[in-house]
Enzyme design. Structure first.
Site, PDB file in Angstrom:
ATOM      1  N   THR A   1      28.078   1.842  20.592  1.00  0.00           N
ATOM      2  CA  THR A   1      26.619   1.742  20.666  1.00  0.00           C
ATOM      3  C   THR A   1      26.151   0.291  20.721  1.00  0.00           C
ATOM      4  O   THR A   1      25.368  -0.100  21.591  1.00  0.00           O
ATOM      5  CB  THR A   1      25.982   2.451  19.454  1.00  0.00           C
ATOM      6  OG1 THR A   1      26.382   3.828  19.463  1.00  0.00           O
ATOM      7  CG2 THR A   1      24.475   2.369  19.512  1.00  0.00           C
ATOM      8  N   VAL A   2      26.633  -0.534  19.790  1.00  0.00           N
ATOM      9  CA  VAL A   2      26.201  -1.929  19.731  1.00  0.00           C
ATOM     10  C   VAL A   2      26.780  -2.737  20.886  1.00  0.00           C
ATOM     11  O   VAL A   2      26.072  -3.487  21.565  1.00  0.00           O
ATOM     12  CB  VAL A   2      26.592  -2.566  18.380  1.00  0.00           C
ATOM     13  CG1 VAL A   2      26.263  -4.060  18.367  1.00  0.00           C
ATOM     14  CG2 VAL A   2      25.885  -1.858  17.238  1.00  0.00           C
TER      15      VAL A   2
ATOM     16  N   ALA B   1      18.729 -20.434  26.252  1.00  0.00           N
ATOM     17  CA  ALA B   1      19.918 -20.994  25.601  1.00  0.00           C
ATOM     18  C   ALA B   1      20.280 -22.369  26.136  1.00  0.00           C
ATOM     19  O   ALA B   1      20.988 -23.132  25.471  1.00  0.00           O
ATOM     20  CB  ALA B   1      21.104 -20.053  25.776  1.00  0.00           C
TER      21      ALA B   1
ATOM     22  N   LYS C   1      27.054  -5.131   8.461  1.00  0.00           N
ATOM     23  CA  LYS C   1      26.551  -5.462   7.114  1.00  0.00           C
ATOM     24  C   LYS C   1      27.558  -5.150   6.012  1.00  0.00           C
ATOM     25  O   LYS C   1      27.647  -5.872   5.025  1.00  0.00           O
ATOM     26  CB  LYS C   1      25.212  -4.770   6.851  1.00  0.00           C
ATOM     27  CG  LYS C   1      25.232  -3.287   6.513  1.00  0.00           C
ATOM     28  CD  LYS C   1      25.463  -2.388   7.705  1.00  0.00           C
ATOM     29  CE  LYS C   1      24.297  -2.383   8.649  1.00  0.00           C
ATOM     30  NZ  LYS C   1      24.457  -1.412   9.753  1.00  0.00           N
TER      31      LYS C   1
ATOM     32  N   GLU D   1      22.183 -11.694  12.332  1.00  0.00           N
ATOM     33  CA  GLU D   1      20.816 -11.175  12.285  1.00  0.00           C
ATOM     34  C   GLU D   1      20.776  -9.652  12.407  1.00  0.00           C
ATOM     35  O   GLU D   1      19.994  -8.980  11.743  1.00  0.00           O
ATOM     36  CB  GLU D   1      19.978 -11.797  13.399  1.00  0.00           C
ATOM     37  CG  GLU D   1      18.502 -11.436  13.342  1.00  0.00           C
ATOM     38  CD  GLU D   1      17.794 -11.995  12.119  1.00  0.00           C
ATOM     39  OE1 GLU D   1      17.468 -11.200  11.208  1.00  0.00           O
ATOM     40  OE2 GLU D   1      17.588 -13.218  12.057  1.00  0.00           O
TER      41      GLU D   1
ATOM     42  N   LYS E   1      22.496  -4.369   2.818  1.00  0.00           N
ATOM     43  CA  LYS E   1      21.463  -5.208   3.441  1.00  0.00           C
ATOM     44  C   LYS E   1      20.688  -6.020   2.406  1.00  0.00           C
ATOM     45  O   LYS E   1      20.429  -7.218   2.619  1.00  0.00           O
ATOM     46  CB  LYS E   1      20.527  -4.317   4.255  1.00  0.00           C
ATOM     47  CG  LYS E   1      21.218  -3.635   5.423  1.00  0.00           C
ATOM     48  CD  LYS E   1      20.329  -2.584   6.062  1.00  0.00           C
ATOM     49  CE  LYS E   1      21.018  -1.911   7.242  1.00  0.00           C
ATOM     50  NZ  LYS E   1      20.213  -0.817   7.822  1.00  0.00           N
TER      51      LYS E   1
END
Length: 475
Positions: free
Chosen positions: A33-34, A53, A125, A149, A225
């Site tokens: 997914t990520v 960037a 996390k 992040e 988190k």
């Protein structure tokens, strides 16, 4: 008056090195997914990202269990392997994106990449909450960055807010809804009057909850988190093992309805609060940091009470800024990719910057991280409380209030649950007994626990007493 020489408005000439001109080369472990979302957004917004960037960002190698599936996502121009270590130590990789999840193998891959002089970007996390102190120490030793992040609130740039936007502030507390699955479940329980099991089944059917939802519904994901947020807020090491964690599996629909009657809504909150001598009532209480996750009542008029569905919302109280709030999606493929790529852009901008001049991993330079800030035990946590006390007859409401007052519980309000409220969850309404609803002022958890134990033996009480914390989260 002043005779300073006239300054030229032209920028000084600067010839970037060849390394700064070439694209940042990325190796990625995981194309789920990520990972897939990260590749799609990088490809779609390539020119825009390069413009921000100052150089291109190019995926050069990907590790995946299924190479055929990986090729269907990244095409033929990206090298593929099923060996994670080959990516972590690849000579043509500048930065590793760890998108596989888990803690054991992921720790080994990340540490190997750091030892090989590569920067790391991760949204993992659990990895950082459990092994972050070791990982950040290794990164400092080898002069590389670890960016994360996407590990806290996905599309919400809360880590950047704490590390950069709020650097002038002494942070007093951070609190928020940081797990989209449980927020979806609680929203369904409130809006549709369904029980926990049915709301969970809906979350699973829609893909908000995993087949095994333990990490979410038991509060573990939120604890990972809030551990990261506390470290960034207070300049303390990661202390996940010390966090107090309570999920929503025992929460009854009746209490959701009773909270509504009293003007509150129940949310699973992560809370990190700095407590120093004088913060408590009459200046009592121990010094330290409250680090906790629990379902809690929030005033229905509060902004966090209106964070519904799978969305996340986080509030930060700084001594100079006051209260600020951050809202956005708490899950999603491209939502997470947004944070991952923002981290990649930060890494791309690092070229030529000495490690000592970079934004520190936890917002504070290593010499300023304090090991002296203790995480307070559960008994020392001080909040308001909600109690639901089943009684034999409605006339015993006064006996409950008087008994609690005798136990040194600062009672603010007592009322009976309305008949309409009791209908919200008949199975949990203690066999039709009247329900006394109590709101207290701020009290130590130890005081409330003792009162609960004593109240259970009171002859007026007809069943188990329920207690939940009340978080006012005032500025």
């Amino acid at each position: 008056m002043f005779r300073d020489p006239v300054q030229s408005l032209e920028a000084p000439s600067f010839e970037p090195s060849a390394a700064a001109m070439r694209p940042l080369r990325v190796g990625m472990i995981g194309i789920g997914t990520v990972g897939a979302g990260t590749f799609r957004v990088l490809a779609r917004n390539q020119a825009l990202i390069a413009g921000r960037a100052g150089r291109g960002i190019k995926m050069v190698v990907v590790c995946a269990r299924s190479l055929a599936r990986a090729m269907s996502v990244v095409g033929k121009d990206v090298a593929l392997t099923n060996d994670p270590m080959q990516v972590a130590t690849h000579p043509d990789v500048d930065v590793l994106v760890e998108a596989a999840g888990g803690t054991g193998p992921a720790r080994e891959w990340v540490l190997a990449a750091i030892r090989a002089g590569k920067h790391v970007v991760t949204a993992n996390k659990a990895l950082l909450a459990e092994h972050g102190n070791e990982i950040f120490a290794a990164a400092r030793q080898h002069g590389v960055a670890v960016a994360y992040e996407g590990a806290v609130a996905v599309s919400i740039p809360i880590v950047k807010a704490l590390r950069e936007g709020l650097t002038a502030n002494r942070i007093e507390w951070v609190a928020g809804i940081i797990n989209g699955t449980t927020n979806f479940i609680l929203s369904k329980m409130r809006d549709e009057g369904v029980g926990f099991a049915e709301a969970l089944a809906q979350a699973q059917a829609l893909g908000y909850a995993e087949a095994d939802p333990t990490f979410d519904i038991e509060g573990i994901d939120a604890a990972h988190k809030i551990t990261l947020l506390a470290a960034n807020a207070f300049g303390m090491p990661l202390r996940f093992a010390d966090a107090q964690v309570e999920g929503i599996t025992a929460l009854q629909g009746l209490d959701v309805a009773c909270a509504e009657q009293l003007g509150f809504r129940i949310k699973l909150l992560g809370v990190a609060r700095r407590r120093e001598h004088g913060n408590g009532v009459n200046g009592d209480g121990a010094d330290g940091v409250e680090l906790r996750v629990q379902p809690a009542l929030v005033p229905a008029t509060h902004l966090l009470a209106h964070v519904n569905g799978s969305m996340n919302g986080i509030m930060v109280k700084g001594d100079a800024s006051g209260v600020t709030m951050y809202y956005g999606a708490g899950a999603g493929s491209e939502q997470t990719a947004s944070a991952v790529i923002a981290d990649l852009v930060d890494v791309a901008r690092l070229h030529g910057t000495h490690a000592a001049q970079r934004v520190p991993h936890l917002g504070f330079h290593a010499s300023a991280i304090s090991n002296d800030q203790a995480v307070l035990p559960r008994a020392a946590v001080r909040t308001r409380h909600y109690l639901r006390v089943p009684v034999h007859t409605a006339q015993q409401i006064e006996a409950v209030g008087a008994w609690l007052a005798a136990q040194q519980v600062p009672v603010l309000h007592v009322e009976l649950a309305a008949e309409k409220t009791l209908q919200a969850d008949k199975a949990a309404s203690s066999a039709g007994h009247p329900q006394v609803l109590v709101l207290t002022d701020v009290a130590a958890q130890s005081t409330v626990d003792l009162a609960m134990h004593a109240l259970a033996a009171h002859p007026a009480v007809a069943g188990p007493v329920v207690s939940l914390r009340v978080e006012m989260l005032e500025g």
